[in-house]
Design a protein around this motif. Structure first.
Motif, PDB file in Angstrom:
ATOM      1  N   SER A 134       1.766  -6.254   2.068  1.00  8.61           N
ATOM      2  CA  SER A 134       2.129  -7.783   2.102  1.00  8.61           C
ATOM      3  C   SER A 134       1.993  -8.274   0.629  1.00  8.61           C
TER       4      SER A 134
ATOM      5  N   GLN B  56       6.587 -12.593  -4.318  1.00  7.26           N
ATOM      6  CA  GLN B  56       7.766 -13.181  -4.153  1.00  7.26           C
ATOM      7  C   GLN B  56       7.707 -14.551  -3.895  1.00  7.26           C
ATOM      8  N   LYS B  57       6.868 -14.923  -2.670  1.00 10.67           N
ATOM      9  CA  LYS B  57       6.747 -16.153  -2.561  1.00 10.67           C
ATOM     10  C   LYS B  57       6.297 -16.987  -3.553  1.00 10.67           C
TER      11      LYS B  57
ATOM     12  N   GLU C 288       5.242  -0.655  -4.009  1.00 12.28           N
ATOM     13  CA  GLU C 288       6.677  -0.892  -3.542  1.00 12.28           C
ATOM     14  C   GLU C 288       6.667  -0.036  -2.198  1.00 12.28           C
TER      15      GLU C 288
ATOM     16  N   LYS D 230       3.462  -7.321  -2.192  1.00  7.33           N
ATOM     17  CA  LYS D 230       4.694  -7.583  -2.518  1.00  7.33           C
ATOM     18  C   LYS D 230       5.562  -8.691  -1.955  1.00  7.33           C
ATOM     19  N   PHE D 231       5.239  -9.197  -0.865  1.00 13.40           N
ATOM     20  CA  PHE D 231       5.984 -10.371  -0.112  1.00 13.40           C
ATOM     21  C   PHE D 231       5.276 -11.619  -0.713  1.00 13.40           C
TER      22      PHE D 231
ATOM     23  N   ASP E 148       7.628  -1.675   2.097  1.00 12.23           N
ATOM     24  CA  ASP E 148       7.796  -2.773   2.880  1.00 12.23           C
ATOM     25  C   ASP E 148       6.638  -3.226   3.647  1.00 12.23           C
ATOM     26  N   GLU E 149       5.466  -2.313   3.790  1.00 16.35           N
ATOM     27  CA  GLU E 149       4.395  -2.722   4.709  1.00 16.35           C
ATOM     28  C   GLU E 149       3.189  -3.494   3.823  1.00 16.35           C
TER      29      GLU E 149
ATOM     30  N   LYS F 204      -2.868 -16.344  -0.786  1.00 20.14           N
ATOM     31  CA  LYS F 204      -1.784 -17.193  -1.272  1.00 20.14           C
ATOM     32  C   LYS F 204      -2.697 -18.382  -1.796  1.00 20.14           C
TER      33      LYS F 204
ATOM     34  N   LYS G 275      10.519  -8.832  -9.124  1.00 19.09           N
ATOM     35  CA  LYS G 275      10.704  -7.332  -9.477  1.00 19.09           C
ATOM     36  C   LYS G 275      11.551  -7.141 -10.685  1.00 19.09           C
TER      37      LYS G 275
ATOM     38  N   TYR H 263       6.111  -6.875 -11.102  1.00 14.44           N
ATOM     39  CA  TYR H 263       6.780  -8.282 -10.906  1.00 14.44           C
ATOM     40  C   TYR H 263       6.325  -9.268 -11.903  1.00 14.44           C
TER      41      TYR H 263
END
Length: 166
Positions: A131, A137-138, A126, A133-134, A128-129, A105, A143, A160
């Motif tokens: 990191s 978003q932060k 894509e 991707k998240f 959910d595991e 980050k 997306k 994204y």
């Protein structure tokens, strides 16, 4: 936050020494997500970022030369001309002591500062595991479009987008 021990270098490729570029390439190869990783691709970026733990390079990232194919693959080609920058090559070595410390980050924020006021996109798996991707978003990315299959990885990829803050 672990980043107080980290040293960051975020600059144009011309300000990286050959040895640094080779270390960057080694991490890009280790990341395993880039087709034909080479020094020329690295030098074509607008900005490079490296993270060091003491003198050991542990992470990379870039504001990359833009290719617009992700917009067509995501079935939103009409947005392609609005985005001239791509955040990519983000990789932190996979060691327990670096996980969850905000290093990626911090690196991304430093890279994004270099193009403040500009639209930027990123692509990532894509899953959910994943990191990244998240993290996107932060960082204010959302997306858009349809997920598509990545040519190199065969994995489902999402596009994204982050619009400039005015």
């Amino acid at each position: 936050m672990y980043s107080y021990k980290m040293k960051y270098k975020v600059d144009v490729p011309e300000n990286f020494e050959d040895e640094q570029l080779n270390l960057y390439l080694n991490l890009l190869i280790k990341q395993g997500q880039v087709a034909n990783p080479n020094i020329e691709k690295i030098k074509s970026c607008s900005f490079l970022g490296m993270v060091y733990d003491n003198d050991r390079p542990i992470g990379i990232g870039a504001i990359k030369q833009v290719y617009k194919t992700p917009f067509a693959k995501a079935e939103i080609p009409e947005l392609a001309d609005e985005y001239d920058f791509e955040l990519g090559y983000i990789y932190i070595v996979n060691e327990e002591r670096y996980r969850g410390k905000g290093i990626a980050k911090d690196l991304c924020n430093r890279l994004l500062e270099k193009i403040s006021g500009k639209n930027i996109f990123a692509t990532t798996e894509e899953n959910d595991e994943n990191s990244m991707k998240f993290l996107l978003q932060k960082l204010g990315f959302a997306k858009k479009g349809k997920a598509y299959t990545g040519a190199k990885t065969g994995k489902l990829i999402g596009l994204y987008l982050r619009t400039a803050k005015i």
